[in-house]
Structures are given as structure tokens and as C-alpha cells.
Design a protein around this motif. Structure first.
Motif, mmCIF file in Angstrom:
data_model
loop_
_atom_site.group_PDB
_atom_site.id
_atom_site.type_symbol
_atom_site.label_atom_id
_atom_site.label_comp_id
_atom_site.label_asym_id
_atom_site.label_seq_id
_atom_site.Cartn_x
_atom_site.Cartn_y
_atom_site.Cartn_z
ATOM 1 N N GLU A 169 0.879 -0.971 -0.072
ATOM 2 C CA GLU A 169 0.004 -0.045 0.029
ATOM 3 C C GLU A 169 0.859 1.150 -0.064
ATOM 4 O OE1 GLU A 169 -2.341 -0.576 3.458
ATOM 5 O OE2 GLU A 169 -3.800 -1.992 2.638
ATOM 6 N N GLN A 170 2.086 1.262 0.694
ATOM 7 C CA GLN A 170 2.675 2.397 0.902
ATOM 8 C C GLN A 170 3.680 2.567 -0.405
ATOM 9 O OE1 GLN A 170 5.630 1.713 4.043
ATOM 10 N NE2 GLN A 170 4.098 2.235 5.761
ATOM 11 N N LEU A 171 3.875 1.625 -1.228
ATOM 12 C CA LEU A 171 4.567 1.575 -2.539
ATOM 13 C C LEU A 171 3.464 2.127 -3.672
ATOM 14 C CD1 LEU A 171 6.851 -1.448 -2.565
ATOM 15 C CD2 LEU A 171 7.617 0.884 -2.344
ATOM 16 N N ALA A 172 2.310 1.595 -3.246
ATOM 17 C CA ALA A 172 1.310 2.238 -4.392
ATOM 18 C C ALA A 172 0.977 3.643 -4.279
ATOM 19 C CB ALA A 172 -0.003 1.533 -4.282
ATOM 20 N N LYS A 173 0.849 4.057 -2.981
ATOM 21 C CA LYS A 173 0.825 5.606 -2.855
ATOM 22 C C LYS A 173 1.966 6.408 -3.237
ATOM 23 C CE LYS A 173 -2.140 5.089 1.143
ATOM 24 N NZ LYS A 173 -2.392 5.199 2.838
ATOM 25 N N LEU A 174 3.124 5.791 -3.007
ATOM 26 C CA LEU A 174 4.302 6.596 -3.425
ATOM 27 C C LEU A 174 4.364 6.662 -4.827
ATOM 28 C CD1 LEU A 174 6.938 7.695 -2.158
ATOM 29 C CD2 LEU A 174 8.104 5.409 -2.674
ATOM 30 N N SER A 175 3.783 5.671 -5.746
ATOM 31 C CA SER A 175 3.923 5.701 -7.212
ATOM 32 C C SER A 175 2.953 6.593 -7.441
ATOM 33 C CB SER A 175 3.830 4.077 -7.764
ATOM 34 O OG SER A 175 2.338 3.698 -7.165
ATOM 35 N N GLU A 176 1.918 6.721 -6.819
ATOM 36 C CA GLU A 176 0.699 7.741 -7.538
ATOM 37 C C GLU A 176 1.455 9.204 -7.397
ATOM 38 O OE1 GLU A 176 -2.790 7.032 -5.042
ATOM 39 O OE2 GLU A 176 -2.936 5.079 -5.867
ATOM 40 N N ILE A 177 2.115 9.458 -6.038
ATOM 41 C CA ILE A 177 2.435 10.760 -5.944
ATOM 42 C C ILE A 177 3.670 11.079 -6.926
ATOM 43 C CG2 ILE A 177 4.209 12.144 -4.285
ATOM 44 C CD1 ILE A 177 2.828 10.633 -1.902
ATOM 45 N N ARG A 178 4.407 9.883 -7.429
ATOM 46 C CA ARG A 178 5.345 10.380 -8.645
ATOM 47 C C ARG A 178 4.751 10.526 -9.938
ATOM 48 N NH1 ARG A 178 9.670 5.808 -10.678
ATOM 49 N NH2 ARG A 178 7.557 4.680 -11.237
ATOM 50 N N ALA A 179 3.541 9.736 -10.093
ATOM 51 C CA ALA A 179 2.862 9.669 -11.456
ATOM 52 C C ALA A 179 2.401 11.251 -11.411
ATOM 53 C CB ALA A 179 1.902 8.698 -11.503
ATOM 54 N N ARG A 180 2.107 11.764 -10.200
ATOM 55 C CA ARG A 180 1.382 13.062 -10.302
ATOM 56 C C ARG A 180 2.386 14.062 -10.489
ATOM 57 N NH1 ARG A 180 -1.861 11.987 -5.234
ATOM 58 N NH2 ARG A 180 -0.287 12.973 -4.447
ATOM 59 N N GLY A 181 3.618 13.830 -10.250
ATOM 60 C CA GLY A 181 4.903 14.722 -10.345
ATOM 61 C C GLY A 181 5.147 15.559 -9.252
ATOM 62 N N ASP A 182 4.645 14.927 -8.052
ATOM 63 C CA ASP A 182 4.994 15.916 -6.814
ATOM 64 C C ASP A 182 6.220 15.431 -6.395
ATOM 65 O OD1 ASP A 182 2.418 16.878 -7.069
ATOM 66 O OD2 ASP A 182 1.456 15.284 -5.551
ATOM 67 N N ILE A 183 6.942 14.176 -6.885
ATOM 68 C CA ILE A 183 8.329 14.165 -6.287
ATOM 69 C C ILE A 183 9.100 13.586 -7.633
ATOM 70 C CG2 ILE A 183 7.653 13.497 -4.062
ATOM 71 C CD1 ILE A 183 7.867 10.451 -4.888
ATOM 72 N N SER A 184 10.260 13.549 -7.408
ATOM 73 C CA SER A 184 11.327 13.148 -8.644
ATOM 74 C C SER A 184 11.579 11.785 -8.442
ATOM 75 C CB SER A 184 12.581 14.008 -8.624
ATOM 76 O OG SER A 184 13.213 13.747 -7.487
ATOM 77 N N ASP A 185 12.156 11.195 -9.243
ATOM 78 C CA ASP A 185 12.683 9.681 -9.591
ATOM 79 C C ASP A 185 13.513 9.447 -8.375
ATOM 80 O OD1 ASP A 185 10.994 8.906 -11.464
ATOM 81 O OD2 ASP A 185 12.367 9.367 -13.059
ATOM 82 N N ALA A 186 14.286 10.408 -8.121
ATOM 83 C CA ALA A 186 15.406 10.296 -7.187
ATOM 84 C C ALA A 186 14.708 10.161 -5.662
ATOM 85 C CB ALA A 186 16.526 11.458 -7.082
ATOM 86 N N GLU A 187 13.929 11.155 -5.514
ATOM 87 C CA GLU A 187 13.364 11.158 -4.222
ATOM 88 C C GLU A 187 12.357 9.897 -4.165
ATOM 89 O OE1 GLU A 187 12.262 15.880 -3.642
ATOM 90 O OE2 GLU A 187 11.033 14.774 -4.870
ATOM 91 N N PHE A 188 11.723 9.162 -5.097
ATOM 92 C CA PHE A 188 10.981 8.050 -5.240
ATOM 93 C C PHE A 188 11.854 6.897 -4.896
ATOM 94 C CE2 PHE A 188 9.618 4.303 -7.650
ATOM 95 C CZ PHE A 188 8.350 4.053 -6.951
ATOM 96 N N ASN A 189 12.918 6.802 -5.350
ATOM 97 C CA ASN A 189 14.077 5.700 -5.084
ATOM 98 C C ASN A 189 14.396 5.601 -3.707
ATOM 99 O OD1 ASN A 189 13.616 4.497 -7.557
ATOM 100 N ND2 ASN A 189 15.439 6.020 -8.325
ATOM 101 N N ARG A 190 14.562 6.911 -3.052
ATOM 102 C CA ARG A 190 14.954 6.973 -1.525
ATOM 103 C C ARG A 190 13.778 6.640 -0.662
ATOM 104 N NH1 ARG A 190 17.785 12.074 -3.014
ATOM 105 N NH2 ARG A 190 15.994 12.896 -2.200
ATOM 106 N N ALA A 191 12.583 7.120 -1.033
ATOM 107 C CA ALA A 191 11.479 6.658 -0.176
ATOM 108 C C ALA A 191 11.204 5.179 -0.343
ATOM 109 C CB ALA A 191 10.311 7.647 -0.550
ATOM 110 N N LYS A 192 11.397 4.706 -1.378
ATOM 111 C CA LYS A 192 11.019 3.249 -1.594
ATOM 112 C C LYS A 192 12.270 2.415 -0.854
ATOM 113 C CE LYS A 192 12.326 1.352 -5.591
ATOM 114 N NZ LYS A 192 12.321 0.806 -6.822
#
Length: 131
Positions: A103-126
Motif C-alpha cells: 500500500e505504501q509503494l502504491a501511494k508513493l507511485s501515485e505521488i510520483r505519477a502526479r509529478g509531486d516527487i522526482s525519481d530520485a526522491e521516489f527511489n530514496r522513499a522506496k
């Protein structure tokens, strides 16, 4: 009957010293016995040999054990504490009912898809979620 005269202060200090040394001795003895049982690298036969050596010849057995295997005692204790912490953390996570990793990864990928975070931030959070 003068108790203070029969048992002077220096005698009391010696008694306290000897009692303290015996308590420390038993603490060390039981810590070594616990380390013998906790060590996964020892076979059952070697555990028996070390245990008999420590129990039948305690002073020599403890001295030889500390010299031969003392360096790894701290590492084994630390590994045991880390394993216990992982089990406790996993139990707390499972009983707390918080969002699962999926669920956390799904929410994180939604935030990245909206463009609120960059790929680097997404990878760190993941990485934080997965570890």
C-alpha cells in the motif's frame, strides 16, 4: 556482646568485596553458558564439550573459553539483540494495522505519477519502505 568490636569495618569491607566478586563470577559463568547455547556455529557435540569443561573445571574452563572464543561473544550478543529487535519490530508492524509495504509503494507511485516527487526522491522513499 559488642558486635562492632567482633566485626570491624575492614572485615565488613572484605565481606562486601568477596560477595561482589562472587556475584560477578556467577554473572560471567552464566553469560558464557548462554553464549555456548546461543552460538550457531558450534555443533551439539562441541557445545557439550564446552559446557562440561566450564561446569566441571569452572575457573580454567571460563578462562580458556574467554581466551579462545571471547572475541566473538560480543558479536554473537549483538546479533542476538538485532534478531530480537527485528522480531519485535515485525510483531509491532503486524499488530499495529498500519499500511502494508504494498500500500505504501502504491501511494508513493501515485505521488510520483502526479509529478509531486522526482525519481530520485521516489527511489530514496522506496528504499526506506523496503528496509
Amino acid at each position: 556482646m559488642q558486635l562492632a568490636y567482633d566485626y570491624p569495618l575492614l572485615g565488613a569491607m572484605w565481606t562486601i568485596l568477596w560477595i561482589s566478586l562472587w556475584v560477578l563470577w556467577f554473572f560471567l559463568l552464566f553469560r558464557i553458558i548462554g553464549d555456548i547455547f546461543r552460538d550457531d556455529t558450534l555443533s551439539g557435540g562441541m557445545k557439550t564439550v564446552w559446557l562440561l569443561f566450564v561446569i566441571l573445571l569452572p575457573f580454567l574452563g571460563v578462562f580458556v573459553y574467554v581466551v579462545a572464543r571471547g572475541r566473538g561473544m560480543g558479536k554473537r550478543e549483538q546479533k542476538h539483540a538485532e534478531d530480537q529487535k527485528k522480531v519485535l519490530d515485525e510483531y509491532i508492524r503486524s499488530t499495529a494495522g498500519g499500511p502494508s509495504e504494498v500500500e505504501q509503494l502504491a501511494k508513493l507511485s501515485e505521488i510520483r505519477a502526479r509529478g509531486d516527487i522526482s525519481d530520485a526522491e521516489f527511489n530514496r522513499a522506496k528504499e526506506k519502505i523496503l528496509h
